[in-house]
Design a protein around this motif. Structure first.
Motif, PDB file in Angstrom:
ATOM      1  N   VAL A 173     -74.416 -57.911 -18.137  1.00  0.00           N
ATOM      2  CA  VAL A 173     -75.510 -57.509 -19.022  1.00  0.00           C
ATOM      3  C   VAL A 173     -75.045 -57.447 -20.475  1.00  0.00           C
ATOM      4  O   VAL A 173     -75.708 -56.842 -21.310  1.00  0.00           O
ATOM      5  CB  VAL A 173     -76.097 -56.142 -18.596  1.00  0.00           C
ATOM      6  N   SER A 174     -73.914 -58.066 -20.779  1.00  0.00           N
ATOM      7  CA  SER A 174     -73.398 -58.013 -22.148  1.00  0.00           C
ATOM      8  C   SER A 174     -73.960 -59.176 -22.962  1.00  0.00           C
ATOM      9  O   SER A 174     -74.877 -59.874 -22.533  1.00  0.00           O
ATOM     10  CB  SER A 174     -71.866 -58.024 -22.127  1.00  0.00           C
ATOM     11  N   CYS A 175     -73.378 -59.415 -24.136  1.00  0.00           N
ATOM     12  CA  CYS A 175     -73.913 -60.412 -25.072  1.00  0.00           C
ATOM     13  C   CYS A 175     -74.102 -61.799 -24.449  1.00  0.00           C
ATOM     14  O   CYS A 175     -75.141 -62.430 -24.676  1.00  0.00           O
ATOM     15  CB  CYS A 175     -73.015 -60.500 -26.300  1.00  0.00           C
ATOM     16  N   PRO A 176     -73.128 -62.329 -23.679  1.00  0.00           N
ATOM     17  CA  PRO A 176     -73.354 -63.662 -23.104  1.00  0.00           C
ATOM     18  C   PRO A 176     -74.594 -63.723 -22.205  1.00  0.00           C
ATOM     19  O   PRO A 176     -75.377 -64.679 -22.281  1.00  0.00           O
ATOM     20  CB  PRO A 176     -72.065 -63.916 -22.314  1.00  0.00           C
ATOM     21  N   ALA A 177     -74.777 -62.719 -21.358  1.00  0.00           N
ATOM     22  CA  ALA A 177     -75.943 -62.721 -20.466  1.00  0.00           C
ATOM     23  C   ALA A 177     -77.234 -62.620 -21.276  1.00  0.00           C
ATOM     24  O   ALA A 177     -78.227 -63.313 -20.982  1.00  0.00           O
ATOM     25  CB  ALA A 177     -75.851 -61.568 -19.476  1.00  0.00           C
ATOM     26  N   MET A 178     -77.239 -61.789 -22.306  1.00  0.00           N
ATOM     27  CA  MET A 178     -78.448 -61.640 -23.125  1.00  0.00           C
ATOM     28  C   MET A 178     -78.735 -62.924 -23.897  1.00  0.00           C
ATOM     29  O   MET A 178     -79.897 -63.326 -24.052  1.00  0.00           O
ATOM     30  CB  MET A 178     -78.283 -60.465 -24.091  1.00  0.00           C
ATOM     31  N   THR A 179     -77.677 -63.596 -24.375  1.00  0.00           N
ATOM     32  CA  THR A 179     -77.866 -64.870 -25.074  1.00  0.00           C
ATOM     33  C   THR A 179     -78.492 -65.906 -24.143  1.00  0.00           C
ATOM     34  O   THR A 179     -79.354 -66.694 -24.547  1.00  0.00           O
ATOM     35  CB  THR A 179     -76.512 -65.394 -25.598  1.00  0.00           C
ATOM     36  N   ALA A 180     -78.068 -65.897 -22.882  1.00  0.00           N
ATOM     37  CA  ALA A 180     -78.542 -66.902 -21.925  1.00  0.00           C
ATOM     38  C   ALA A 180     -80.018 -66.749 -21.597  1.00  0.00           C
ATOM     39  O   ALA A 180     -80.713 -67.736 -21.348  1.00  0.00           O
ATOM     40  CB  ALA A 180     -77.711 -66.830 -20.654  1.00  0.00           C
ATOM     41  N   VAL A 181     -80.512 -65.519 -21.561  1.00  0.00           N
ATOM     42  CA  VAL A 181     -81.903 -65.306 -21.142  1.00  0.00           C
ATOM     43  C   VAL A 181     -82.850 -65.175 -22.325  1.00  0.00           C
ATOM     44  O   VAL A 181     -84.076 -65.183 -22.133  1.00  0.00           O
ATOM     45  CB  VAL A 181     -82.035 -64.048 -20.247  1.00  0.00           C
ATOM     46  N   ALA A 182     -82.321 -65.059 -23.542  1.00  0.00           N
ATOM     47  CA  ALA A 182     -83.156 -64.725 -24.695  1.00  0.00           C
ATOM     48  C   ALA A 182     -84.261 -65.748 -24.955  1.00  0.00           C
ATOM     49  O   ALA A 182     -85.358 -65.388 -25.385  1.00  0.00           O
ATOM     50  CB  ALA A 182     -82.295 -64.566 -25.944  1.00  0.00           C
ATOM     51  N   GLU A 183     -83.995 -67.030 -24.705  1.00  0.00           N
ATOM     52  CA  GLU A 183     -84.976 -68.073 -25.005  1.00  0.00           C
ATOM     53  C   GLU A 183     -85.791 -68.482 -23.780  1.00  0.00           C
ATOM     54  O   GLU A 183     -86.567 -69.438 -23.851  1.00  0.00           O
ATOM     55  CB  GLU A 183     -84.262 -69.301 -25.580  1.00  0.00           C
ATOM     56  N   SER A 184     -85.618 -67.787 -22.673  1.00  0.00           N
ATOM     57  CA  SER A 184     -86.291 -68.192 -21.435  1.00  0.00           C
ATOM     58  C   SER A 184     -87.735 -67.695 -21.413  1.00  0.00           C
ATOM     59  O   SER A 184     -88.107 -66.743 -22.106  1.00  0.00           O
ATOM     60  CB  SER A 184     -85.530 -67.655 -20.222  1.00  0.00           C
ATOM     61  N   ASP A 185     -88.537 -68.355 -20.586  1.00  0.00           N
ATOM     62  CA  ASP A 185     -89.921 -67.924 -20.385  1.00  0.00           C
ATOM     63  C   ASP A 185     -90.029 -66.900 -19.267  1.00  0.00           C
ATOM     64  O   ASP A 185     -91.014 -66.169 -19.188  1.00  0.00           O
ATOM     65  CB  ASP A 185     -90.798 -69.132 -20.053  1.00  0.00           C
ATOM     66  N   CYS A 186     -89.067 -66.893 -18.372  1.00  0.00           N
ATOM     67  CA  CYS A 186     -89.032 -65.880 -17.311  1.00  0.00           C
ATOM     68  C   CYS A 186     -87.601 -65.759 -16.800  1.00  0.00           C
ATOM     69  O   CYS A 186     -86.771 -66.645 -17.013  1.00  0.00           O
ATOM     70  CB  CYS A 186     -89.992 -66.230 -16.175  1.00  0.00           C
ATOM     71  N   ILE A 187     -87.339 -64.646 -16.142  1.00  0.00           N
ATOM     72  CA  ILE A 187     -86.003 -64.364 -15.621  1.00  0.00           C
ATOM     73  C   ILE A 187     -86.106 -64.142 -14.121  1.00  0.00           C
ATOM     74  O   ILE A 187     -86.902 -63.323 -13.660  1.00  0.00           O
ATOM     75  CB  ILE A 187     -85.399 -63.107 -16.284  1.00  0.00           C
ATOM     76  N   VAL A 188     -85.302 -64.879 -13.386  1.00  0.00           N
ATOM     77  CA  VAL A 188     -85.200 -64.661 -11.945  1.00  0.00           C
ATOM     78  C   VAL A 188     -83.854 -63.993 -11.688  1.00  0.00           C
ATOM     79  O   VAL A 188     -82.803 -64.592 -11.918  1.00  0.00           O
ATOM     80  CB  VAL A 188     -85.302 -65.990 -11.167  1.00  0.00           C
TER      81      VAL A 188
END
Length: 288
Positions: A173-188
């Motif tokens: 749940v740190s910066c890399p994970a947040m960077t990866a999901v930031a531009e997504s339309d949904c999160i699974v």
């Protein structure tokens, strides 16, 4: 549509889900491995790599002749990548985040643009799917700048025509994970119904909820552990889109690098159903 496959804990089955979704996705798709510190989506999709390009980060290079030691750049830098030591301006390249602010603020043009290698971006085709992967340079401490470079290339691909993207995000749940999901339309979110898995799943729900993106859950190794993950999903209003059973045969196929959606008709149906449910999820308003 950009779908981020994330998890709070490593080893939960995130890459398993991402690879199988990419394999059964009914529309043109880009499979993206954004776990740049430990990429392994290629082990399952076996892409034909067509391009490997180095990725660079812009860093400042001081000119001791022009530098007056005024210090505006050192005051601006939040990451302490510049400092005045021994009567001269010193740059610490590994601490630089590449924002370029110091280059812009220096009135004496005492800083010029240099570069530091972050790693590489590999692209190709995995069957009918496009494939993108970042691979961080050994010794490089910061993964988000390379992840942003992979995302930049993803957006260029998506701009060429109708196409979806499935992102295999890094765990945690740190910066890399947040960077990866930031531009997504949904999160699974992929969750494991064990005490350790539940703990990290709860952290992921807490961390990603403020992003106000539609979220849903895939329970991997269903039948193992207890019902704490399901209970939290009910409490938070998170839909559970699929259950992947805890079976020895699946583990063995995973260990051989197989896409488990192709392992059996039953598993194939699970992932086809999961792929069919995601567009509706992406169109939903956030549960937050």
């Amino acid at each position: 549509m950009i779908v981020a496959i994330a998890s709070g804990k490593g080893g939960t089955g995130k890459t398993t889900v991402a690879a199988s979704l990419a394999a059964v996705w009914p529309r043109p798709v880009v499979a993206v491995d954004l776990d740049v510190e430990e990429p392994n989506l290629d082990l399952f999709l076996a892409p034909r790599i067509e391009s490997i390009e180095h990725a660079w980060l812009e860093i400042p290079v001081p000119d001791p002749v022009r530098c007056t030691l005024y210090g505006a750049c050192t005051e601006l830098c939040q990451f302490k990548a510049l400092g005045i030591l021994g009567g001269r301006l010193v740059v610490f390249p590994e601490m630089c985040h590449g924002c370029g602010g110091c280059l812009g603020i220096c009135e004496h043009q005492a800083l010029s643009s240099g570069k530091r290698e972050l790693g590489s971006v590999e692209s190709g085709m995995a069957g009918d799917a496009h494939f993108l992967m970042g691979r961080l340079r050994v010794g490089e401490a910061m993964s988000p700048p390379l992840m942003r470079e992979v995302l930049r290339r993803l957006f260029a691909l998506l701009g060429k025509g109708p196409c979806d993207a499935i992102i295999d995000a890094p765990p945690g749940v740190s910066c890399p994970a947040m960077t990866a999901v930031a531009e997504s339309d949904c999160i699974v979110l992929v969750a494991e119904p064990t005490p350790f898995g539940f703990h990290d799943f709860a952290l992921a729900v807490e961390a990603f909820t403020p992003l106000c993106k539609p979220m849903a859950v895939v329970v991997n190794r269903a039948g193992l552990g207890d019902d704490s993950v399901e209970k939290l999903c009910r409490d938070k209003g998170l839909p559970v889109l699929a259950h992947i059973p805890f079976e020895r045969d699946i583990a063995q196929r995973y260990s051989r690098g197989e896409v488990i959606a192709h392992a059996s008709e039953r598993l194939g149906e699970i992932f086809v159903s999961l792929a069919a449910s995601i567009p509706a999820l992406a169109e939903e308003q956030s549960h937050a």
